[in-house]
Design an enzyme around this catalytic site. Sequence first.
Site, PDB file in Angstrom:
ATOM      1  N   ASP A  80      -8.455   3.676   0.681  1.00  0.00           N
ATOM      2  CA  ASP A  80      -7.499   4.098   1.707  1.00  0.00           C
ATOM      3  C   ASP A  80      -8.292   4.633   2.904  1.00  0.00           C
ATOM      4  O   ASP A  80      -8.980   5.649   2.791  1.00  0.00           O
ATOM      5  CB  ASP A  80      -6.611   5.199   1.105  1.00  0.00           C
ATOM      6  CG  ASP A  80      -5.564   5.690   2.077  1.00  0.00           C
ATOM      7  OD1 ASP A  80      -5.603   5.278   3.259  1.00  0.00           O
ATOM      8  OD2 ASP A  80      -4.709   6.478   1.647  1.00  0.00           O
TER       9      ASP A  80
ATOM     10  N   ASN B 148       2.119   1.559   4.427  1.00  0.00           N
ATOM     11  CA  ASN B 148       2.430   0.285   5.101  1.00  0.00           C
ATOM     12  C   ASN B 148       2.058   0.341   6.591  1.00  0.00           C
ATOM     13  O   ASN B 148       2.701  -0.289   7.428  1.00  0.00           O
ATOM     14  CB  ASN B 148       3.906  -0.105   4.912  1.00  0.00           C
ATOM     15  CG  ASN B 148       4.243  -1.551   5.285  1.00  0.00           C
ATOM     16  OD1 ASN B 148       5.353  -1.840   5.713  1.00  0.00           O
ATOM     17  ND2 ASN B 148       3.322  -2.471   5.143  1.00  0.00           N
TER      18      ASN B 148
ATOM     19  N   CYS C 242       0.864  -1.186   0.000  1.00  0.00           N
ATOM     20  CA  CYS C 242       0.000   0.000   0.000  1.00  0.00           C
ATOM     21  C   CYS C 242       0.898   1.233   0.000  1.00  0.00           C
ATOM     22  O   CYS C 242       2.064   1.155  -0.405  1.00  0.00           O
ATOM     23  CB  CYS C 242      -0.981  -0.021   1.165  1.00  0.00           C
ATOM     24  SG  CYS C 242      -0.226  -0.031   2.800  1.00  0.00           S
TER      25      CYS C 242
ATOM     26  N   CYS D 289      -1.734   0.884   7.293  1.00  0.00           N
ATOM     27  CA  CYS D 289      -3.180   0.600   7.385  1.00  0.00           C
ATOM     28  C   CYS D 289      -3.585  -0.664   6.624  1.00  0.00           C
ATOM     29  O   CYS D 289      -3.957  -1.665   7.221  1.00  0.00           O
ATOM     30  CB  CYS D 289      -4.006   1.783   6.867  1.00  0.00           C
ATOM     31  SG  CYS D 289      -3.900   3.252   7.913  1.00  0.00           S
ATOM     32  N   ARG D 290      -3.510  -0.635   5.295  1.00  0.00           N
ATOM     33  CA  ARG D 290      -4.068  -1.745   4.509  1.00  0.00           C
ATOM     34  C   ARG D 290      -3.142  -2.952   4.414  1.00  0.00           C
ATOM     35  O   ARG D 290      -3.541  -4.078   4.726  1.00  0.00           O
ATOM     36  CB  ARG D 290      -4.426  -1.248   3.098  1.00  0.00           C
ATOM     37  CG  ARG D 290      -5.582  -0.269   3.089  1.00  0.00           C
ATOM     38  CD  ARG D 290      -5.677   0.464   1.761  1.00  0.00           C
ATOM     39  NE  ARG D 290      -4.572   1.391   1.580  1.00  0.00           N
ATOM     40  CZ  ARG D 290      -4.373   2.148   0.513  1.00  0.00           C
ATOM     41  NH1 ARG D 290      -5.226   2.058  -0.493  1.00  0.00           N
ATOM     42  NH2 ARG D 290      -3.344   2.972   0.453  1.00  0.00           N
ATOM     43  N   SER D 291      -1.901  -2.738   3.946  1.00  0.00           N
ATOM     44  CA  SER D 291      -1.061  -3.914   3.662  1.00  0.00           C
ATOM     45  C   SER D 291      -0.648  -4.724   4.893  1.00  0.00           C
ATOM     46  O   SER D 291      -0.595  -5.959   4.805  1.00  0.00           O
ATOM     47  CB  SER D 291       0.147  -3.538   2.792  1.00  0.00           C
ATOM     48  OG  SER D 291       1.007  -2.639   3.440  1.00  0.00           O
TER      49      SER D 291
HETATM   50  P1  4NP Z   1      -1.949   2.809   3.921  1.00  0.00           P
HETATM   51  O1  4NP Z   1      -2.680   4.139   4.439  1.00  0.00           O
HETATM   52  O2  4NP Z   1      -1.358   3.138   2.568  1.00  0.00           O
HETATM   53  O3  4NP Z   1      -3.063   1.827   3.830  1.00  0.00           O
HETATM   54  O4  4NP Z   1      -0.911   2.459   4.965  1.00  0.00           O
HETATM   55  C1  4NP Z   1      -2.047   5.376   4.497  1.00  0.00           C
HETATM   56  C2  4NP Z   1      -1.201   5.651   5.545  1.00  0.00           C
HETATM   57  C3  4NP Z   1      -0.598   6.905   5.618  1.00  0.00           C
HETATM   58  C4  4NP Z   1      -0.840   7.847   4.644  1.00  0.00           C
HETATM   59  C5  4NP Z   1      -1.685   7.552   3.580  1.00  0.00           C
HETATM   60  C6  4NP Z   1      -2.286   6.304   3.515  1.00  0.00           C
HETATM   61  N1  4NP Z   1      -0.232   9.122   4.739  1.00  0.00           N
HETATM   62  O5  4NP Z   1      -0.516   9.977   3.877  1.00  0.00           O
HETATM   63  O6  4NP Z   1       0.551   9.361   5.667  1.00  0.00           O
END
Ligand code: 4NP
Length: 156
Positions: free
Chosen positions: A126, A11, A8, A13-15
């Site tokens: 997201d 790294n 993602c 939230c999703r992955s």
């Molecule tokens: P992820 O979610 O890609 O699922 O880990 C996010 C975590 C942080 C951010 C964006 C998406 N950020 O902009 O910091």
Amino acid sequence: MNNVLFVCLGNICRSPVAEAIFKKKTADTGLSAKFMADSAGTSAYHLGESPDARSTENARINGVKVLHKARQFVVEDFNRFDIILAMDYHNLHRIEALAKKHGIVHQGIRLLRSFQNDPETLEVPDPYFGGPEGFQEVFDILDDCNQKLIEYLTAN
Ligand code: 4NP
């Protein structure tokens, strides 16, 4: 096709949740020894951080323990993983751009949701900037994707 990487943006939230669900499902069915799973982000925003507490808590409520430290996707991952699963087009394109830059051809780069039957969209949303309900929506999508992914990997 036994080394699986979930990717993602951050790294956190999703992955990491996708990785944890994959590990739990393979452990619960006696398949752990057959697979290696990890997760990474295409950004360096949260390097070394634990997963977002909202993701961890939501996964815990669903019976899944998430243990990970955020790391960035690196070019060596193309060699280490047979299948590289992006959460959305943005991250898919970032992975593909890195492969192109290094002249690497990898047959296993795809969107994770391509494993679902008739998904309404091919992207895992997201949840980072949204409310708590987004984390359960993401969990449900990742759970279904992993079920189909494991069926695919064990059949091929
Ligand atoms: P992820 O979610 O890609 O699922 O880990 C996010 C975590 C942080 C951010 C964006 C998406 N950020 O902009 O910091």
